[in-house]
Design a protein around this motif. Structure first.
Motif, PDB file in Angstrom:
ATOM      1  N   ALA A  27       0.824  -1.213   0.000  1.00 25.14           N
ATOM      2  CA  ALA A  27       0.000   0.000   0.000  1.00 25.14           C
ATOM      3  C   ALA A  27       0.859   1.266   0.000  1.00 25.14           C
ATOM      4  O   ALA A  27       0.333   2.375   0.089  1.00 25.14           O
ATOM      5  N   GLY A  28       2.179   1.092  -0.092  1.00 20.96           N
ATOM      6  CA  GLY A  28       3.081   2.241  -0.120  1.00 20.96           C
ATOM      7  C   GLY A  28       3.313   2.879   1.239  1.00 20.96           C
ATOM      8  O   GLY A  28       3.761   4.018   1.321  1.00 20.96           O
ATOM      9  N   ARG A  29       3.062   2.142   2.287  1.00 19.42           N
ATOM     10  CA  ARG A  29       3.182   2.680   3.648  1.00 19.42           C
ATOM     11  C   ARG A  29       4.386   2.044   4.356  1.00 19.42           C
ATOM     12  O   ARG A  29       4.245   1.315   5.334  1.00 19.42           O
ATOM     13  N   ARG A  30       5.577   2.360   3.849  1.00 20.65           N
ATOM     14  CA  ARG A  30       6.804   1.730   4.349  1.00 20.65           C
ATOM     15  C   ARG A  30       7.091   2.036   5.820  1.00 20.65           C
ATOM     16  O   ARG A  30       7.533   1.157   6.549  1.00 20.65           O
ATOM     17  N   ASP A  31       6.881   3.269   6.241  1.00 16.78           N
ATOM     18  CA  ASP A  31       7.156   3.606   7.643  1.00 16.78           C
ATOM     19  C   ASP A  31       6.283   2.779   8.581  1.00 16.78           C
ATOM     20  O   ASP A  31       6.761   2.285   9.603  1.00 16.78           O
ATOM     21  N   GLU A  32       5.028   2.603   8.216  1.00 22.36           N
ATOM     22  CA  GLU A  32       4.134   1.780   9.036  1.00 22.36           C
ATOM     23  C   GLU A  32       4.536   0.305   8.963  1.00 22.36           C
ATOM     24  O   GLU A  32       4.399  -0.427   9.951  1.00 22.36           O
ATOM     25  N   ALA A  33       5.035  -0.124   7.810  1.00 23.66           N
ATOM     26  CA  ALA A  33       5.498  -1.501   7.655  1.00 23.66           C
ATOM     27  C   ALA A  33       6.680  -1.771   8.581  1.00 23.66           C
ATOM     28  O   ALA A  33       6.763  -2.831   9.210  1.00 23.66           O
ATOM     29  N   ILE A  34       7.574  -0.794   8.675  1.00 19.19           N
ATOM     30  CA  ILE A  34       8.718  -0.925   9.583  1.00 19.19           C
ATOM     31  C   ILE A  34       8.216  -1.021  11.019  1.00 19.19           C
ATOM     32  O   ILE A  34       8.676  -1.868  11.801  1.00 19.19           O
ATOM     33  N   GLU A  35       7.283  -0.176  11.378  1.00 18.50           N
ATOM     34  CA  GLU A  35       6.749  -0.198  12.749  1.00 18.50           C
ATOM     35  C   GLU A  35       6.057  -1.521  13.049  1.00 18.50           C
ATOM     36  O   GLU A  35       6.137  -2.019  14.179  1.00 18.50           O
ATOM     37  N   ALA A  36       5.357  -2.086  12.071  1.00 17.05           N
ATOM     38  CA  ALA A  36       4.715  -3.394  12.277  1.00 17.05           C
ATOM     39  C   ALA A  36       5.755  -4.465  12.598  1.00 17.05           C
ATOM     40  O   ALA A  36       5.570  -5.276  13.508  1.00 17.05           O
ATOM     41  N   LEU A  37       6.873  -4.441  11.856  1.00 15.13           N
ATOM     42  CA  LEU A  37       7.930  -5.414  12.111  1.00 15.13           C
ATOM     43  C   LEU A  37       8.622  -5.144  13.439  1.00 15.13           C
ATOM     44  O   LEU A  37       8.991  -6.088  14.155  1.00 15.13           O
ATOM     45  N   ARG A  38       8.803  -3.883  13.793  1.00 18.90           N
ATOM     46  CA  ARG A  38       9.381  -3.561  15.111  1.00 18.90           C
ATOM     47  C   ARG A  38       8.482  -4.105  16.230  1.00 18.90           C
ATOM     48  O   ARG A  38       8.969  -4.664  17.210  1.00 18.90           O
ATOM     49  N   GLU A  39       7.175  -3.904  16.062  1.00 19.27           N
ATOM     50  CA  GLU A  39       6.233  -4.404  17.065  1.00 19.27           C
ATOM     51  C   GLU A  39       6.318  -5.930  17.153  1.00 19.27           C
ATOM     52  O   GLU A  39       6.349  -6.508  18.242  1.00 19.27           O
ATOM     53  N   GLY A  40       6.368  -6.580  16.004  1.00 18.32           N
ATOM     54  CA  GLY A  40       6.494  -8.035  15.989  1.00 18.32           C
ATOM     55  C   GLY A  40       7.777  -8.512  16.635  1.00 18.32           C
ATOM     56  O   GLY A  40       7.780  -9.494  17.382  1.00 18.32           O
ATOM     57  N   VAL A  49      13.976 -14.421  12.122  1.00 16.82           N
ATOM     58  CA  VAL A  49      13.449 -14.155  10.783  1.00 16.82           C
ATOM     59  C   VAL A  49      12.766 -12.794  10.720  1.00 16.82           C
ATOM     60  O   VAL A  49      12.972 -12.030   9.769  1.00 16.82           O
ATOM     61  N   ILE A  50      11.964 -12.467  11.733  1.00 14.97           N
ATOM     62  CA  ILE A  50      11.282 -11.170  11.700  1.00 14.97           C
ATOM     63  C   ILE A  50      12.308 -10.031  11.757  1.00 14.97           C
ATOM     64  O   ILE A  50      12.129  -8.988  11.133  1.00 14.97           O
ATOM     65  N   ARG A  51      13.412 -10.243  12.465  1.00 12.60           N
ATOM     66  CA  ARG A  51      14.466  -9.228  12.506  1.00 12.60           C
ATOM     67  C   ARG A  51      15.160  -9.110  11.151  1.00 12.60           C
ATOM     68  O   ARG A  51      15.508  -8.008  10.726  1.00 12.60           O
ATOM     69  N   ASN A  52      15.349 -10.232  10.472  1.00  8.91           N
ATOM     70  CA  ASN A  52      15.926 -10.171   9.129  1.00  8.91           C
ATOM     71  C   ASN A  52      14.991  -9.417   8.185  1.00  8.91           C
ATOM     72  O   ASN A  52      15.437  -8.603   7.374  1.00  8.91           O
ATOM     73  N   ASP A  53      13.688  -9.681   8.298  1.00  4.27           N
ATOM     74  CA  ASP A  53      12.711  -8.951   7.475  1.00  4.27           C
ATOM     75  C   ASP A  53      12.779  -7.452   7.771  1.00  4.27           C
ATOM     76  O   ASP A  53      12.775  -6.627   6.856  1.00  4.27           O
ATOM     77  N   LEU A  54      12.843  -7.119   9.056  1.00  5.61           N
ATOM     78  CA  LEU A  54      12.926  -5.710   9.461  1.00  5.61           C
ATOM     79  C   LEU A  54      14.203  -5.079   8.903  1.00  5.61           C
ATOM     80  O   LEU A  54      14.168  -3.980   8.338  1.00  5.61           O
ATOM     81  N   ALA A  55      15.308  -5.773   9.016  1.00  3.70           N
ATOM     82  CA  ALA A  55      16.583  -5.240   8.521  1.00  3.70           C
ATOM     83  C   ALA A  55      16.544  -5.020   7.010  1.00  3.70           C
ATOM     84  O   ALA A  55      17.063  -4.021   6.510  1.00  3.70           O
ATOM     85  N   GLY A  56      15.915  -5.935   6.287  1.00  4.53           N
ATOM     86  CA  GLY A  56      15.799  -5.770   4.842  1.00  4.53           C
ATOM     87  C   GLY A  56      15.017  -4.523   4.473  1.00  4.53           C
ATOM     88  O   GLY A  56      15.394  -3.780   3.558  1.00  4.53           O
ATOM     89  N   LEU A  57      13.969  -4.264   5.204  1.00  8.21           N
ATOM     90  CA  LEU A  57      13.168  -3.068   4.940  1.00  8.21           C
ATOM     91  C   LEU A  57      13.920  -1.805   5.371  1.00  8.21           C
ATOM     92  O   LEU A  57      13.870  -0.788   4.677  1.00  8.21           O
ATOM     93  N   LEU A  58      14.629  -1.882   6.471  1.00  8.98           N
ATOM     94  CA  LEU A  58      15.446  -0.740   6.902  1.00  8.98           C
ATOM     95  C   LEU A  58      16.512  -0.430   5.845  1.00  8.98           C
ATOM     96  O   LEU A  58      16.730   0.735   5.498  1.00  8.98           O
ATOM     97  N   ARG A  59      17.161  -1.476   5.330  1.00  9.73           N
ATOM     98  CA  ARG A  59      18.182  -1.276   4.284  1.00  9.73           C
ATOM     99  C   ARG A  59      17.557  -0.646   3.050  1.00  9.73           C
ATOM    100  O   ARG A  59      18.114   0.279   2.462  1.00  9.73           O
ATOM    101  N   ALA A  60      16.386  -1.116   2.682  1.00  4.40           N
ATOM    102  CA  ALA A  60      15.700  -0.589   1.488  1.00  4.40           C
ATOM    103  C   ALA A  60      15.322   0.881   1.647  1.00  4.40           C
ATOM    104  O   ALA A  60      15.182   1.592   0.657  1.00  4.40           O
ATOM    105  N   THR A  61      15.174   1.324   2.887  1.00  6.48           N
ATOM    106  CA  THR A  61      14.829   2.727   3.145  1.00  6.48           C
ATOM    107  C   THR A  61      16.063   3.525   3.582  1.00  6.48           C
ATOM    108  O   THR A  61      15.931   4.574   4.198  1.00  6.48           O
ATOM    109  N   LYS A  62      17.242   3.000   3.249  1.00  7.53           N
ATOM    110  CA  LYS A  62      18.527   3.681   3.473  1.00  7.53           C
ATOM    111  C   LYS A  62      18.892   3.849   4.953  1.00  7.53           C
ATOM    112  O   LYS A  62      19.702   4.689   5.296  1.00  7.53           O
TER     113      LYS A  62
END
Length: 167
Positions: A27-40, A49-62
């Motif tokens: 939905a184009g809501r990357r900041d909220e996606a990061i927060e969802a993974l942080r909450e998880g 695995v959830i931390r790896n997912d979070l790190a991948g998204l953090l890397r993608a957002t520089k």
């Protein structure tokens, strides 16, 4: 609605947070996606695995420094999580830390020799660090694992010509 359901479900697992994050990303809501993974990650302190997912998204957002920190957590939890080593390699590559990136890709490939993209990225980092001989071997492995990878074929050809090995 998915986010509310995940938040309210006391038994929501890591995959529920990952799915929620994916829906937010689509939905184009990357900041909220990061927060969802942080909450998880907060609700599942022993899930790498959830931390790896979070790190991948953090890397993608520089947010590479934060991604590296989160990957450290993931690898402390599960040092055999090959995608986390590869993700660390991509973070080091983003910082142009070629030797550290190559080492991370080598760690990933020791655990999972068929890990997609890792052979190519290893070859790229080795080439950037000046180790052309090992880069050629990595690009050959990339081509062997994915014969349709045009980038690997191109890089291998360029290196073979540069080293005089092209026929």
């Amino acid at each position: 609605a998915l986010g509310k359901a995940v938040r309210l479900a006391p038994a929501a697992g890591p995959s529920d947070y990952s799915n929620w994050s994916l829906a937010l990303q689509k939905a184009g809501r990357r900041d909220e996606a990061i927060e969802a993974l942080r909450e998880g990650a907060g609700r599942h302190p022993n899930d790498a695995v959830i931390r790896n997912d979070l790190a991948g998204l953090l890397r993608a957002t520089k947010q590479v420094d934060e991604a590296i920190r989160v990957l450290g957590e993931a690898l402390r939890i599960d040092p055999r999580l090959a995608p986390a080593h590869a993700n660390l390699g991509l973070c080091r590559e983003a910082r142009r830390e070629w030797k550290a990136a190559a080492a991370a890709f080598e760690d990933a490939l020791r655990i999972d020799p068929k890990l997609p993209r890792a052979h190519y990225e290893l070859g790229y980092c080795l080439n950037m660090s000046g180790d052309r001989k090992r880069a050629v071997a990595a690009f050959r492995a990339a081509v062997a694992h994915d014969p349709k990878d045009a980038r690997a074929h191109k890089e291998l050809g360029v290196l073979l010509r540069a080293t005089g090995e092209a026929g």
